[in-house]
Design an enzyme around this catalytic site. Sequence first.
Site, PDB file in Angstrom:
ATOM      1  N   ASP A   1      -8.749  -8.636   4.189  1.00 35.56           N
ATOM      2  CA  ASP A   1      -8.395  -7.595   5.146  1.00 35.56           C
ATOM      3  C   ASP A   1      -9.449  -7.455   6.231  1.00 35.56           C
ATOM      4  O   ASP A   1     -10.183  -6.476   6.234  1.00 35.56           O
ATOM      5  CB  ASP A   1      -8.217  -6.264   4.397  1.00 35.56           C
ATOM      6  CG  ASP A   1      -7.642  -5.174   5.299  1.00 35.56           C
ATOM      7  OD1 ASP A   1      -7.098  -5.518   6.366  1.00 35.56           O
ATOM      8  OD2 ASP A   1      -7.732  -3.994   4.933  1.00 35.56           O
TER       9      ASP A   1
ATOM     10  N   GLU B   1       0.815  -1.212   0.000  1.00 34.52           N
ATOM     11  CA  GLU B   1       0.000   0.000   0.000  1.00 34.52           C
ATOM     12  C   GLU B   1       0.851   1.265   0.000  1.00 34.52           C
ATOM     13  O   GLU B   1       0.578   2.205   0.732  1.00 34.52           O
ATOM     14  CB  GLU B   1      -0.952  -0.005   1.213  1.00 34.52           C
ATOM     15  CG  GLU B   1      -1.882  -1.202   1.202  1.00 34.52           C
ATOM     16  CD  GLU B   1      -2.923  -1.189   2.326  1.00 34.52           C
ATOM     17  OE1 GLU B   1      -4.015  -1.697   2.084  1.00 34.52           O
ATOM     18  OE2 GLU B   1      -2.611  -0.677   3.417  1.00 34.52           O
TER      19      GLU B   1
ATOM     20  N   GLU C   1     -12.386  -2.004  12.623  1.00 33.24           N
ATOM     21  CA  GLU C   1     -12.292  -1.293  11.345  1.00 33.24           C
ATOM     22  C   GLU C   1     -13.475  -1.595  10.422  1.00 33.24           C
ATOM     23  O   GLU C   1     -14.144  -0.688   9.944  1.00 33.24           O
ATOM     24  CB  GLU C   1     -10.974  -1.659  10.649  1.00 33.24           C
ATOM     25  CG  GLU C   1     -10.849  -1.012   9.276  1.00 33.24           C
ATOM     26  CD  GLU C   1      -9.523  -1.293   8.606  1.00 33.24           C
ATOM     27  OE1 GLU C   1      -8.681  -2.007   9.195  1.00 33.24           O
ATOM     28  OE2 GLU C   1      -9.313  -0.798   7.479  1.00 33.24           O
TER      29      GLU C   1
END
Lengths: 667, 667
Positions: free
Chosen positions: B360, B281, B388
């Site tokens: 993820d 990333e 998250e």
Amino acid sequence: MKEYDCWFQEQTEKPCLNAEILSRLFSAGEGAVFNNAVSEYRFILKKSWGLNVEKVNKISAPGTTIGILSYLAPLVTGDVKLPPALPAEGFYIRAGADQLLIAGADERGLLYGVYRFLALLALGGLKAGDEITEAPAGRLRMLNHWDNMDGTIERGYAGPSLFYKDNRIEYDRERIVDYARLAASIGINCISINNVNVRREAKRLITEECLPELAELAALFRPFGIRLMLAVNFASPKSLSTIDSADPLDPAVANWWKEQAGIIYRHIPDLAGFIVKADSEGESGPFQYGRTHADGANMLAAALKPHGGELVWRCFVYDCRQDWRDHSVDRARAAYDNFMPLDGKFAGNVILQAKFGPLDFQVREPVMPLFGALEKTRCVMELQITQEYTGHQIDLCFLPWLWESIMNFDTRRGFKSRIGEMTGKGIEGFAAVVNVGLDRNWTGHTLAQANLYGYGRMIWNPAITAKEIAHEWSGLSFGPGKTAEAIAGILLKSYPAYEKYNAPFGICFMVTPGLHYGPNIEGYEFSQWGTYHRADRNAIGVDRTSGGTGYAGLYSPENAEIFEQRATCPENLILFFHRLDYDYKMKNGETLLQNIYDTHFEGYDEVKAMYDTWTALKGGLDEPVYNSVLSRFERQLSNAREWRDQINTYFYRKTGVTDKKGRKIYD
Amino acid sequence: MKEYDCWFQEQTEKPCLNAEILSRLFSAGEGAVFNNAVSEYRFILKKSWGLNVEKVNKISAPGTTIGILSYLAPLVTGDVKLPPALPAEGFYIRAGADQLLIAGADERGLLYGVYRFLALLALGGLKAGDEITEAPAGRLRMLNHWDNMDGTIERGYAGPSLFYKDNRIEYDRERIVDYARLAASIGINCISINNVNVRREAKRLITEECLPELAELAALFRPFGIRLMLAVNFASPKSLSTIDSADPLDPAVANWWKEQAGIIYRHIPDLAGFIVKADSEGESGPFQYGRTHADGANMLAAALKPHGGELVWRCFVYDCRQDWRDHSVDRARAAYDNFMPLDGKFAGNVILQAKFGPLDFQVREPVMPLFGALEKTRCVMELQITQEYTGHQIDLCFLPWLWESIMNFDTRRGFKSRIGEMTGKGIEGFAAVVNVGLDRNWTGHTLAQANLYGYGRMIWNPAITAKEIAHEWSGLSFGPGKTAEAIAGILLKSYPAYEKYNAPFGICFMVTPGLHYGPNIEGYEFSQWGTYHRADRNAIGVDRTSGGTGYAGLYSPENAEIFEQRATCPENLILFFHRLDYDYKMKNGETLLQNIYDTHFEGYDEVKAMYDTWTALKGGLDEPVYNSVLSRFERQLSNAREWRDQINTYFYRKTGVTDKKGRKIYD
């Protein structure tokens, strides 16, 4: 072409009028703007053609005479005839065999005449005997800055603010003067210098803390005939005083504004006024106190009135907490429904500022129905020069193409008709968020300078065409000739191309939420913003006819009828007004779906063609300009490809229908 | 319940063991952690029960004896039998009729034994004669902080950082001690204290500029048996030295790291090591220099080796610039494809840290196929405590429910089997981004404290159930009884409810991009992130079987077979592995589509039921806790409603098929 110089380039050719005429200057008039007109004449002739202009103290031949009409009239004799009168801010230019004459109705008129003459000189189209009389269509010709005091610019795509840095007023004086020249040369006479979302430090701009510095800034713009305007926060009394209210009918509030206006005008006596975004997208406003927009605007207008200031009140008011489940609410109706009932209720120095379309600067929207309908309320139309939804100055999108269509929209209401013709009558002028920042080339994309130029030209004369603007700007920026013609050609292809690869046929808001660049087809579909397309496996669009939200009925009966009927509704807006099945037959005999596919393939191909045209110009362009524009075209190609493929895939997935021509649609 | 105190509440009941036994303490051992274990025993008995514990200098009855096994062995006589040995970090507790004994295998073991004993005392379940022997399953039990030096926390939902403010190290010492207690009490022995995206000022954490302050922080954690770990930027030599490279095979780079490690360890001699996110990333890594992850990790590991440090290397590596058009690339394969070929190539002090699933931290993912496959490489599994994708600590989502299913996943590989059983063998331990911040209640949602507690309990003993954890935590936090039972019931319903109203049946990523809260069904559909569902009018899902991307084949043959076949693939993952028509018949006889509708209606209804259960508890709860949790439930209801309606509308629009039960689906 030097990117910083915009439409004031150094000239390689000699001027098309005799240098002897040009270099002997007599002037008559007085005032700061007059003096600056004289100074600008000399400055630009020197800068562009290297001519030294000598001032002489009487009219002479060969020679040039410039001045304010009333000063010139008694002095001009012989063959030369001055017009008996000129409209405010207008000018008269006469290129005689051995004499050049530029007369302004007033100081600004002269300044505009000087700039216009110099532009024509650069374009090489002037010849002896030419006479030109012009005056602006609208009175208020405004640029809005959405600059924040931290130096960022809301919807800015050309670097940081010209005015602010690190929460201070901070600017380069020379650059401000250059900016004022650019603005004045296209007829701008008012600039609002802070974001209408007045937050944090910006609330203090109207206090003694900032006013001395703002007064200095105003002084830089003043010789260019440009007055400043300030965006103010409706709730200012709450943050700047001990009054715990912003209720417009509370005498303490009204009084606070009166006193504050007094303080402001002591520092900037010619401030144009305030611009206000109230009760919109979270900003405070009169609704909070159960008052109307008229109550709010009139209270502020009363504070400005003793100083000759005006109050610009934005009509961008809608429910930004809408429930997507509720099909009965239509954001497109909001400005009309909010403001039409108030027609006649606003004070004399209130001006409503409404966006050109009912939503928000989409690539294609119908003209806002308030225009022509408001009969007892002053108003200006807001355009957008900064390319918020039109490519972020990465993609080339020549906006005068759109603006021309707006100017040609016929409201078909009573005594009024086309927007262009209403300018100066029903519509007092225009405002637009500008596209400049601290980037060396001002506008990020160098060719986006054409949008700033074109805005000024078009609101000065709404009868001008996008084609004329494109050629004029290209000629001024690149020098007249084949290269300029090719670039004008690119400009003129850019809007149709952009429109084709974007949201189809007036559907609006298939753009990435927040960012407003690139596709996100369902990005707004379930949001609170009231901008839905409601595509399902069979159909797409919101029915805004009488059978639906009734929005079409807000227009004059003739226009309502045109929009109501699928057969008469312009096809570039058909999905704005109608919900259509994908197999709806369009005028070209193909289905809506096939038309979506076709336009999206074409849009990309047209960007590729613009790119190819640009690369063919390589030898004839300054390297930095060539490369910088090239890199933007590369990014635009990539963006156009995303739009093409995402839109086509989206509809292919929804319908299962392949492209008739067998082109690649990804699954 | 006092929200700040978490699972160390003041007790209203007397302890279930005789106070005389508890309040006379003999201890044997030495060291900072040992001393702290003694101190914690006394501190908590005082704080929770108001007991003053007197230290005595010999074993006595009634009385309590605590110590390190090797110190105690020669001293304990009579009936009491100590175990001959205990595994590292383990403990032995014996509640005799007039004597309590707590023996630790080592200092940490004693500390854990003390906390465990005190928890059991609070739960009231201990009785004379009970004997307990425990040891942690895994060696490394880590919390990861994604705290930035500006005080923000990436994916943090409970206020600002405990460690940083305004780009400085700044913390409340008392709060850090309280945090260390919370962590140690659930068996945590390592905490990484900065974001793995090491940017800006955080790059300087490994320099003399910050190390003295970090050493002070380390000293606060040390008595709790917790070692610090630092996240480092792979490109550090470029930003912190004159070496213009981070090439792991460049001797200058390796040397710089060796020297830097030396400096770091002079300040923090027991630093656990480094954690690194490389080539991921946008973060720098060995790929940039044409090197492998093994090259990169081994070079850093070599620098740490002389100091006994370990190098944790994250496996979260994938192409984050993927083209959605390309169906051949499957991000789910990335970690396996990147790291499996390197099995055996890593140095002895390198530990790979792989997320539990291949994407993820989605609500439901299969277990990452690397686990069980890696045979010659040390590894830890990364879970996520911070919510998250699981509701931002606004929505209640009791994560041990998910973790239990992970622990029970059978890799069906060679000598290894279930994840839980592999812990301490194939899997050395666990790491997880923690959910705490400066909010008074630590975790934003007070009930989210259960996730922190549950994490520690579950990685200590992977055989524990979510149900056991829920009851244990509720009992400790609210006092044993009906209220705690009701709250445990809510916790246990929360994960299934959350999963039902989210992306259905393992499809993943229908969440708002960037934010990762709330639905945005096509939000990732055309993005670069490699997370697509490819729903069209007929079907949805990515075929990850051998006929598709082949991802299913990365598992052991037995598992591959299970996932390959629609009939055997677990239905909560069926859309992860298979592309299915909406009319695919699920095991309950209903279509996939009807199952989507059903689960989404149920999910919302289950949130409403949790809400109702909570409101029924009103009288029995402290007002601030009641209200704060209530306001979260209100927000969760609204979120669940959006998920329900957007998902249902999305699929209704795609299919045109209405709900069999006639419930409202918006169009």
